[in-house]
Scaffold this active site. Sequence first.
Site, PDB file in Angstrom:
ATOM      1  N   HIS A 101      39.723 -24.373  -9.641  1.00 34.70           N
ATOM      2  CA  HIS A 101      40.164 -23.116 -10.238  1.00 34.70           C
ATOM      3  C   HIS A 101      39.204 -22.811 -11.388  1.00 34.70           C
ATOM      4  CE1 HIS A 101      43.910 -24.900  -8.640  1.00 34.70           C
ATOM      5  NE2 HIS A 101      44.347 -23.655  -8.474  1.00 34.70           N
ATOM      6  N   ASP A 104      39.891 -24.748 -14.509  1.00 36.22           N
ATOM      7  CA  ASP A 104      39.696 -26.198 -14.377  1.00 36.22           C
ATOM      8  C   ASP A 104      38.344 -26.602 -14.949  1.00 36.22           C
ATOM      9  OD1 ASP A 104      42.042 -26.237 -12.883  1.00 36.22           O
ATOM     10  OD2 ASP A 104      41.003 -26.333 -10.955  1.00 36.22           O
TER      11      ASP A 104
END
EC number: 5.3.1.5
Length: 440
Positions: A101, A104
């Site tokens: 993501h 992340d």
Amino acid sequence: MQAYFDQLDRVRYEGSKSSNPLAFRHYNPDELVLGKRMEEHLRFAACYWHTFCWNGADMFGVGAFNRPWQQPGEALALAKRKADVAFEFFHKLHVPFYCFHDVDVSPEGASLKEYINNFAQMVDVLAAKQEESGVKLLWGTANCFTNPRYGAGAATNPDPEVFSWAATQVVTAMEATHKLGGENYVLWGGREGYETLLNTDLRQEREQLGRFMQMVVEHKHKIGFQGTLLIEPKPQEPTKHQYDYDAATVYGFLKQFGLEKEIKLNIEANHATLAGHSFHHEIATAIALGLFGSVDANRGDAQLGWDTDQFPNSVEENALVMYEILKAGGFTTGGLNFDAKVRRQSTDKYDLFYGHIGAMDTMALALKIAARMIEDGELDKRIAQRYSGWNSELGQQILKGQMSLADLAKYAQEHNLSPVHQSGRQEQLENLVNHYLFDK
């Protein structure tokens, strides 16, 4: 920079007789299965979020892990340290792909401008890491569910300004995925659902979600992204009811908005469990609908009503899953991403390797068993026999639209039809599958 996993060189294949917990017993990347290297069949990926972002916190306790990149410090410097460790892990584990993501890999920052600037810097870092390691990006996505602004959803939010912020994240994450050579872009509706119908306009939210997905497709073509767009179904959690409930539900949604030729599915095992389906069912359904794209390989707990995201360890379950995938021609742009995390009590850093090694061995053995099933052909033969009547003149006339309901009623009476039920032989077929699983 000093290695984080300094007690390990690389995980290597040592065969089924090995007792080394940091070696593969079944996953041999170069082993040929049905004429293709095992690595090319399985297309393993490790995920950034559970592996490097989760700190071991749960609803009843604070973070239990001691990860250097999760300590207080300058956000971008910590993100770069996390990338160092992540690519060390990918290299030592021998996974050809990874997934992320946006937040992340990059600090979200306090504004859209900070978010975009931070992400741009980290994309350059990731590009260099990919070039150095040879590890590729299976898919990227945007986290449009964690920040409090997304409490009522992203694309389905009652506030169009939140919708617009989410659009910015998706544009940025898709363009990053494109720049990094990602083979897919995933859309998971983390909070695209509702808690109560008392404050929800279902028609309005469905229209919003449909328009958002149409814009995603438009942007994909605008920037020339050649990868596959994937929706990941999930029935509930964090919301009570999510609009992408399961594979069949997503198909209906895609048909409504004319997107069934543009978007495929990323099927997760644990989400199938939450929807009351088997993993096998969801994979077979996606394939039957022409929507199969990729897999989040994990497992849930049938006795728990939430996403436990454990590593897959059932060869029995996954052999049938791999059988369906092989029958359908295998992966194209997709792969097996381990959307799984170690348990909160697994605090040793090498537990990350144990979890992934076991999962990779599980899927490798499942692949080999599925290949035997394909080569033997007995299951396919039994199914073909069961439906052979549909190859008859009557069956073909029905399927080709050459007979109406009234025509069939007339045919049945004129031919004095008296069909007799034929056994489905379920028990015999279950024994046959066990033969593939357990007989050498």
